[in-house]
Design a protein around this motif. Sequence first.
Motif, PDB file in Angstrom:
ATOM      1  N   VAL A 115      27.089   8.468  27.732  1.00  0.00           N
ATOM      2  CA  VAL A 115      27.650   8.653  26.391  1.00  0.00           C
ATOM      3  C   VAL A 115      28.770   7.632  26.229  1.00  0.00           C
ATOM      4  O   VAL A 115      29.762   7.663  26.946  1.00  0.00           O
ATOM      5  N   ASP A 116      28.595   6.717  25.276  1.00  0.00           N
ATOM      6  CA  ASP A 116      29.525   5.591  25.155  1.00  0.00           C
ATOM      7  C   ASP A 116      29.958   5.430  23.696  1.00  0.00           C
ATOM      8  O   ASP A 116      29.303   5.918  22.773  1.00  0.00           O
ATOM      9  N   ASN A 117      31.069   4.760  23.490  1.00  0.00           N
ATOM     10  CA  ASN A 117      31.516   4.298  22.174  1.00  0.00           C
ATOM     11  C   ASN A 117      31.409   5.371  21.091  1.00  0.00           C
ATOM     12  O   ASN A 117      30.642   5.259  20.142  1.00  0.00           O
ATOM     13  N   THR A 118      32.209   6.412  21.230  1.00  0.00           N
ATOM     14  CA  THR A 118      32.203   7.535  20.292  1.00  0.00           C
ATOM     15  C   THR A 118      33.464   7.524  19.434  1.00  0.00           C
ATOM     16  O   THR A 118      34.556   7.326  19.943  1.00  0.00           O
ATOM     17  N   TYR A 119      33.293   7.750  18.147  1.00  0.00           N
ATOM     18  CA  TYR A 119      34.446   7.850  17.248  1.00  0.00           C
ATOM     19  C   TYR A 119      34.051   8.611  15.987  1.00  0.00           C
ATOM     20  O   TYR A 119      32.862   8.754  15.667  1.00  0.00           O
ATOM     21  N   ALA A 120      35.055   9.126  15.291  1.00  0.00           N
ATOM     22  CA  ALA A 120      34.833   9.834  14.034  1.00  0.00           C
ATOM     23  C   ALA A 120      35.277   8.959  12.873  1.00  0.00           C
ATOM     24  O   ALA A 120      36.302   8.287  12.948  1.00  0.00           O
ATOM     25  N   ILE A 121      34.482   8.972  11.813  1.00  0.00           N
ATOM     26  CA  ILE A 121      34.864   8.352  10.542  1.00  0.00           C
ATOM     27  C   ILE A 121      35.139   9.485   9.566  1.00  0.00           C
ATOM     28  O   ILE A 121      34.268  10.321   9.314  1.00  0.00           O
ATOM     29  N   LEU A 122      36.352   9.539   9.046  1.00  0.00           N
ATOM     30  CA  LEU A 122      36.737  10.606   8.122  1.00  0.00           C
ATOM     31  C   LEU A 122      37.100  10.002   6.773  1.00  0.00           C
ATOM     32  O   LEU A 122      37.858   9.038   6.702  1.00  0.00           O
ATOM     33  N   THR A 123      36.556  10.567   5.727  1.00  0.00           N
ATOM     34  CA  THR A 123      36.782  10.008   4.388  1.00  0.00           C
ATOM     35  C   THR A 123      37.560  10.953   3.478  1.00  0.00           C
ATOM     36  O   THR A 123      37.771  10.646   2.309  1.00  0.00           O
TER      37      THR A 123
END
Length: 210
Positions: A115-123
């Motif tokens: 599991v790599d390169n995880t992030y959240a995009i919040l708008t």
Amino acid sequence: MAIASVGMLLSPVSARAADSLCELHITAAGYPSRTFKPAKPNAFVKVTPPPPGGAVFTTAAVAGALDDAGLRTLSPSAGELKIVRHADLLDLDKRKLDGTRLYASDAPCYADLVVDNTYAILTDTVPKERLGLVTGAIVGGSRLVTTFVLQSWRDGTAKPITYRKKVDSPLTVTTADVTTGSDAARGDLVQASAANLEQFASFVAAKSTK
């Protein structure tokens, strides 16, 4: 430290090896020796780093949220699988994904799921009139983005078949939920991680039939 669970599942091997014990090692990857500056919000989206006291959407959190049933969908034929969960973060500065097994094992049927390169995009913090229809359509709303890498050895082959894909699924939580590490954020972590794994498993299945 590794925590193992064993179950009957769909294994990533051919019919010849399906009766043997297979291993799937799952680990989160990153760069713990590096210091990164938090991502800066722009006019359209906000990429949220782990908040103090509430590290919700991280590679380790996603790896821990994936249940055995979801992991079993990664393969097309029946066999017995030992799922081994590694708690230590895989340091990609020190260990590359170079086609060798990440963990010591002599099992002929073996796979690594990273599991790599995880992030959240919040708008939710961006005014709708500022986001606009075009950008809103491109972003697709708040998302959990994760890159999965699967290295799969079949029948004791020397080189693995490697699958890599970045996937994303909707989030319903707000920035405040993530900052406080609320139950809603953790619930979103579980559902979005499962949805992302489902997408990745479909990708692996499609590639495996070609």
